[in-house]
Design an enzyme around this catalytic site. Structure first.
Site, short mmCIF file in Angstrom:
data_model
loop_
_atom_site.label_atom_id
_atom_site.label_comp_id
_atom_site.label_asym_id
_atom_site.label_seq_id
_atom_site.Cartn_x
_atom_site.Cartn_y
_atom_site.Cartn_z
CE LYS A 115 38.66 39.33 42.56
NZ LYS A 115 37.73 38.28 42.87
CD GLU A 125 35.97 39.32 45.81
OE1 GLU A 125 36.84 40.20 45.82
OE2 GLU A 125 35.97 38.38 44.99
CG ASN A 180 38.90 43.40 41.03
OD1 ASN A 180 39.72 44.01 41.70
ND2 ASN A 180 37.81 42.84 41.56
N GLY A 222 35.50 33.75 40.82
CA GLY A 222 36.61 32.99 41.41
C GLY A 222 36.33 31.51 41.56
CD GLU A 237 32.28 41.23 38.79
OE1 GLU A 237 33.21 40.92 38.05
OE2 GLU A 237 32.43 41.53 39.99
CG HIS A 275 33.96 43.16 43.60
ND1 HIS A 275 33.94 41.99 44.31
CD2 HIS A 275 34.45 42.87 42.37
CE1 HIS A 275 34.42 41.02 43.53
NE2 HIS A 275 34.74 41.53 42.36
CB SER A 285 35.02 32.03 36.08
OG SER A 285 35.07 31.83 37.49
C1 PEP Z 1 35.98 39.76 39.98
O1 PEP Z 1 36.54 39.73 41.03
O2 PEP Z 1 35.44 40.81 39.63
C2 PEP Z 1 35.95 38.57 39.15
C3 PEP Z 1 35.14 38.55 38.14
O3 PEP Z 1 36.79 37.53 39.52
P1 PEP Z 1 37.13 36.20 38.65
O4 PEP Z 1 37.39 36.66 37.25
O5 PEP Z 1 38.35 35.64 39.31
O6 PEP Z 1 35.95 35.31 38.74
#
Ligand code: PEP
Length: 260
Positions: A15, A100, A13, A176, A170, A98, A216
């Site tokens: 972003k 976010e 992803n 993040g 997630e 997502h 992460s």
């Molecule tokens: C994401 O944005 O879907 C995500 C899992 O981010 P990160 O791997 O940076 O935690």
């Protein structure tokens, strides 16, 4: 439970990152680094880069996805992009809900449900994101939150329509932050999601449903996460922007004796 029906999927992803030139370079690296990968690979690029990345990935098995969509097919919705437009630019997939989008842009389960319907109608494979916040986990509400997101998001489908769906677990506290869920925490949540889906739409569908872990994921932790029997892949944010780390994630290696 592990299933050979479920081909692993590693997805990046991107972003709101990358210029067009950077997107093209990363897509080329992902394409080259995916040769002989143990699973499928996908990238979710920003809307602005979909066209150039589609060109790079043409003829390759790497799938291309958008990061969101609007549920209407067309009309006066300034700033929005429809499923048909996403398909037309060369995508096969789209992210939906997502965290976010849920947290920063007030995505509701009702709209998530409409977006899923639009994605299926256009022939896109949706990756539905679910997950709890730290506060919800600490209040022992993880399963309740996941249950609501699944029940509301997946309301009113004919079971056959859901066949292509992918779910990404997630946990918001892991995105993040560098705080990855432990393999046991991921497995526990994935099993709960699979059982909930079985209750909603039947065991046959749920046992073939791919559930990705996101939060992460790194080259260092991907192998042990992927060894969990109900972890069928990874949705990777920050680490998907870096080569060669993302290539190592794509080329995950199951530890000896892994159950999947
Ligand atoms: C994401 O944005 O879907 C995500 C899992 O981010 P990160 O791997 O940076 O935690």
């Amino acid at each position: 439970m592990a299933s050979s029906l479920r081909k692993p999927l590693i997805a990046g992803n991107w972003k709101m990152h990358l210029t067009l030139a950077e997107s093209v370079a990363l897509a080329k690296a992902v394409k080259d680094g995916s040769a002989n990968a143990p699973g499928e690979v996908a990238v979710f690029a920003p809307f602005t880069a979909l066209s150039v990345v589609a060109e790079v990935l043409k003829g390759s098995p790497v799938r291309l996805g958008a990061q969101d969509l609007h549920w209407e097919t067309h009309g006066a919705y300034t700033g929005e992009v429809s499923a048909n437009q996403i398909k037309d630019v060369g995508c096969q997939m789209t992210l939906i809900a997502h965290s976010e989008r849920r947290r920063l842009f007030h995505e509701t389960d009702e709209n998530v449900n409409k977006k899923l319907k639009a994605a299926f109608a256009a022939g896109l494979v949706p990756v539905l994101c679910v997950g709890e916040t730290l506060e919800e986990r600490e209040a022992q509400r993880t399963f309740k939150v996941l249950q609501t997101q699944l029940e509301e998001g997946l309301k009113g489908f004919a079971p056959a329509a859901l066949a292509p769906l992918v779910i990404a677990y997630e946990p918001v506290w892991a995105i993040g932050t560098g705080k990855t869920a432990t393999p046991d925490q991921a497995q526990e949540a994935h099993l709960f999601i699979r059982k909930t889906c079985a209750r909603l739409y039947g065991e046959a569908w749920a046992s073939g449903l791919r559930i990705l872990y996101g939060g992460s994921v790194t080259p260092e932790n991907v192998d042990t996460l992927m060894a969990q029997p109900d972890v069928d892949g990874a949705l990777v944010g920050g680490a998907s922007l870096k080569v060669p780390g993302f290539i190592r994630i794509i080329q995950f290696q199951l530890p000896a004796g892994a159950k999947r």
